[in-house]
Design a protein around this motif. Structure first.
Motif, PDB file in Angstrom:
ATOM      1  N   LEU A 115     -83.257-135.117 -38.435  1.00  0.00           N
ATOM      2  CA  LEU A 115     -84.455-135.943 -38.276  1.00  0.00           C
ATOM      3  C   LEU A 115     -85.712-135.184 -38.680  1.00  0.00           C
ATOM      4  N   LEU A 116     -85.787-133.922 -38.268  1.00  0.00           N
ATOM      5  CA  LEU A 116     -86.953-133.105 -38.622  1.00  0.00           C
ATOM      6  C   LEU A 116     -86.994-132.855 -40.121  1.00  0.00           C
ATOM      7  N   ALA A 117     -85.850-132.595 -40.721  1.00  0.00           N
ATOM      8  CA  ALA A 117     -85.783-132.374 -42.168  1.00  0.00           C
ATOM      9  C   ALA A 117     -86.227-133.614 -42.939  1.00  0.00           C
ATOM     10  N   GLN A 118     -85.818-134.779 -42.455  1.00  0.00           N
ATOM     11  CA  GLN A 118     -86.204-136.029 -43.123  1.00  0.00           C
ATOM     12  C   GLN A 118     -87.712-136.252 -43.058  1.00  0.00           C
ATOM     13  N   GLN A 119     -88.328-135.838 -41.964  1.00  0.00           N
ATOM     14  CA  GLN A 119     -89.786-135.941 -41.858  1.00  0.00           C
ATOM     15  C   GLN A 119     -90.464-135.047 -42.899  1.00  0.00           C
ATOM     16  N   TYR A 120     -89.978-133.807 -43.023  1.00  0.00           N
ATOM     17  CA  TYR A 120     -90.531-132.902 -44.042  1.00  0.00           C
ATOM     18  C   TYR A 120     -90.306-133.460 -45.443  1.00  0.00           C
ATOM     19  N   GLN A 121     -89.151-134.075 -45.661  1.00  0.00           N
ATOM     20  CA  GLN A 121     -88.856-134.644 -46.974  1.00  0.00           C
ATOM     21  C   GLN A 121     -89.837-135.764 -47.309  1.00  0.00           C
ATOM     22  N   LYS A 135     -79.235-125.811 -42.448  1.00  0.00           N
ATOM     23  CA  LYS A 135     -78.902-125.325 -41.104  1.00  0.00           C
ATOM     24  C   LYS A 135     -78.040-126.354 -40.376  1.00  0.00           C
ATOM     25  N   ALA A 136     -78.395-127.626 -40.528  1.00  0.00           N
ATOM     26  CA  ALA A 136     -77.589-128.694 -39.915  1.00  0.00           C
ATOM     27  C   ALA A 136     -76.208-128.764 -40.556  1.00  0.00           C
ATOM     28  N   ALA A 137     -76.149-128.555 -41.862  1.00  0.00           N
ATOM     29  CA  ALA A 137     -74.866-128.583 -42.567  1.00  0.00           C
ATOM     30  C   ALA A 137     -73.955-127.459 -42.084  1.00  0.00           C
ATOM     31  N   GLU A 138     -74.545-126.306 -41.791  1.00  0.00           N
ATOM     32  CA  GLU A 138     -73.768-125.169 -41.285  1.00  0.00           C
ATOM     33  C   GLU A 138     -73.234-125.435 -39.881  1.00  0.00           C
ATOM     34  N   VAL A 191     -92.528-131.790 -48.305  1.00  0.00           N
ATOM     35  CA  VAL A 191     -92.358-130.355 -48.025  1.00  0.00           C
ATOM     36  C   VAL A 191     -90.874-130.036 -48.205  1.00  0.00           C
ATOM     37  N   ILE A 192     -90.460-129.899 -49.442  1.00  0.00           N
ATOM     38  CA  ILE A 192     -89.043-129.837 -49.774  1.00  0.00           C
ATOM     39  C   ILE A 192     -88.384-128.542 -49.303  1.00  0.00           C
ATOM     40  N   ASP A 193     -89.094-127.409 -49.389  1.00  0.00           N
ATOM     41  CA  ASP A 193     -88.503-126.135 -48.970  1.00  0.00           C
ATOM     42  C   ASP A 193     -88.072-126.181 -47.500  1.00  0.00           C
ATOM     43  N   LYS A 194     -88.958-126.694 -46.646  1.00  0.00           N
ATOM     44  CA  LYS A 194     -88.631-126.766 -45.217  1.00  0.00           C
ATOM     45  C   LYS A 194     -87.526-127.793 -44.973  1.00  0.00           C
ATOM     46  N   ALA A 195     -87.573-128.891 -45.699  1.00  0.00           N
ATOM     47  CA  ALA A 195     -86.534-129.909 -45.549  1.00  0.00           C
ATOM     48  C   ALA A 195     -85.169-129.328 -45.915  1.00  0.00           C
ATOM     49  N   LEU A 196     -85.118-128.599 -47.026  1.00  0.00           N
ATOM     50  CA  LEU A 196     -83.862-127.998 -47.469  1.00  0.00           C
ATOM     51  C   LEU A 196     -83.318-127.005 -46.442  1.00  0.00           C
TER      52      LEU A 196
END
Length: 520
Positions: free
Chosen positions: A170-176, A190-193, A180-185
């Motif tokens: 959810l936080l990554a999607q907000q950055y996306q 991290k979630a994928a791991e 703010v792609i670097d933070k989203a990635l």
């Protein structure tokens, strides 16, 4: 309730000393059953923990026994109203004290569990985590992760991992959305791991524009995790790299998963080597609603004199705004003299022949009414798009117009032509099906910008009904109405529809803002 308590009282009297381990707890105390059994195991030496925990377990069990005994007293039908109320008050107080004792016990077990981590005592740690009142926290997850695979399937571990990975998503999607792609990635990865395959796919989609190898890596992780949507992406990425055999294997996976785009890719792949197999994939893609496949298969059916099925497929493709299908249907119905229906489909097309046929119908009143002025405009558009032999039609329509109509039409056409010239000079050509493919051609787009889909990248929903992928945008925010000059890259971007189906959208780079002054 009263029957249960009477039974409990009978068992209590027979035992001679508090409820036996086999006696069930009162309904409102049953939530402590697991903690009760674990504390008994500690005190009976079946499992060992710290002395502090054992002391508090002893106190907890005594509190629990007292509360349960009071619940038994409430089962006495001979209690008078005042006695019953007093006993109920005492029962409520004992339950509150039991709750406080349970919280103290839980806190002691939590401290003991942390201590077990520090001294790397896996067995003691496992006992602590299993206690129901010991809320699961990040240090427990981190320690369990270091002991893989022992705790890989632990329910606490998996639930915490799932919840934390969803929070990161959810936080990554907000950055996306903020671009703010670097933070989203970083957050997606991290979630994928944490074994979140959807997060792996989100990482892969962001990498497709900036690092193909990393995009492939994360799509493969997503695919291995059961995200079948990544099959098609992998096929396309390997295809773009020229690794045809690898691409084919992923297209096959996607096609077998009923991905209509992948099925059409296989039709194209096998067309030159195995026409029967190719046709089979085309039929599947068409049945799954892919407009390009429906149009292609309809053409094949027309050649086989299966016009009813062909027209049905053309209509389905046209409903998805597939312009070639609309153009085909317009000409087909015109040839049958079904002019009103022909006009509906031709109105969705922007080819020279479509404009010519509409002009002819308006001139001759085929389809319900005549409109010489509009016919003249459509003949002019047809001529501008390369239709030959239109001059005689323009002359004929001119002769049908009144002098005033001719003057108005000529003035309107002059203004339109001048404006178009100015527009082309200042902002570029108006997009059409041919020029959007020409690399480095300047085009003029008006529409609404989407939320950011990358670093300074947006989808532009054009007023012409088309969608464009814009890169390197300057001074544009999500949901802005834009009037801009862009440069065609000659490439396409692969985007997903709301249903998750990929599609190609032409790419452009930002050139300049282009707001033309209105003619006075």
């Amino acid at each position: 309730m009263r029957l249960y308590l009477i039974a409990l009282a009978t068992l209590f009297m027979l035992s001679g000393c508090g409820p036996s381990p086999d006696v069930p707890l009162a309904p409102k105390l049953s939530k402590y059953a697991t903690a009760q059994q674990q504390c008994r195991d500690f005190l009976e030496g079946k499992k060992e923990f710290t002395n502090k925990v054992e002391e508090e377990c002893d106190q907890f069990l005594k509190r629990l026994e007292k509360a349960n005994s009071t619940a038994d007293e409430l089962a006495n039908d001979n209690l008078k109203r005042g006695e019953y109320d007093q006993t109920m008050t005492r029962y409520s107080r004992e339950r509150n004290r039991l709750k406080l004792q349970y919280e103290e016990l839980s806190e002691s077990i939590k401290k003991a569990t942390i201590a077990a981590i520090k001294r790397d005592d896996v067995d003691a740690f496992a006992l602590g985590v299993a206690f129901p009142g010991n809320s699961y926290i990040a240090p427990y997850y981190d320690y369990m992760k270091t002991k893989s695979p022992r705790f890989d399937n632990d329910a606490h571990y998996l639930e915490y991992q799932r919840e934390e990975s969803e929070k990161l998503m959810l936080l990554a999607q907000q950055y996306q959305k903020q671009g703010v792609i670097d933070k989203a990635l970083a957050l997606f990865q991290k979630a994928a791991e944490m074994n979140n395959p959807q997060a792996a796919r989100s990482s892969a989609l962001l990498y497709e524009d900036i690092n193909v190898e990393l995009a492939i890596k994360w799509h493969r992780i997503a695919a291995d995790g059961g995200v079948n949507a990544s099959y098609l992406n992998l096929g396309q990425l390997y295809d773009d790299k020229g690794q045809k055999e690898e691409a084919l294997s992923w297209y096959l996976k996607a096609a077998e998963d009923d991905n209509a785009v992948a099925q059409f890719k296989l039709y194209q792949y096998y067309l030159s080597s195995d026409k029967k197999r190719a046709l089979s994939w085309l039929q599947k893609s068409s049945a799954n609603g892919y407009a390009h496949a429906q149009y292609t298969y309809a053409q094949i059916l027309m050649k086989s004199a299966k016009s009813d099925k062909a027209i049905e497929l053309m209509m389905q493709a046209s409903q998805q705004n597939y312009k070639k299908a609309s153009d085909y249907l317009g000409e087909y119905y015109y040839s049958l003299g079904l002019y009103e229906r022909a006009f509906i489909y031709l109105d969705k097309s922007d080819t020279a022949h479509a404009f010519y046929l509409r002009a002819k119908m308006l001139e001759e009143g085929k389809g319900g009414y005549k409109d010489y002025a509009q016919a003249y405009t459509f003949y002019s558009r047809a001529a501008a798009l390369g239709k030959e032999g239109v001059k005689k039609d323009l002359d004929r329509v001119n002769a049908l117009l009144s002098k005033e109509q001719q003057r108005l039409a000529a003035e309107e056409e002059r203004i339109r032509i001048e404006r178009m010239k100015k527009l082309v000079k200042e902002c570029g050509e108006i997009p059409n099906s041919a020029n959007i493919k020409k690399k480095n051609l300047k085009l003029h787009i008006i529409g609404i910008a989407s939320a950011p889909v990358g670093s300074n990248s947006y989808i532009i929903y054009g007023d012409d009904g088309e969608e464009y992928f814009l890169q390197r945008a300057k001074g544009i925010n999500g949901n802005d109405r834009v009037d801009i000059s862009v440069i065609a890259t000659g490439k396409t971007a692969i985007l997903n529809t709301s249903a998750g189906e990929p599609r190609d959208v032409y790419q452009f780079t930002f050139h300049k803002t282009c707001v033309m002054e209105e003619e006075q």
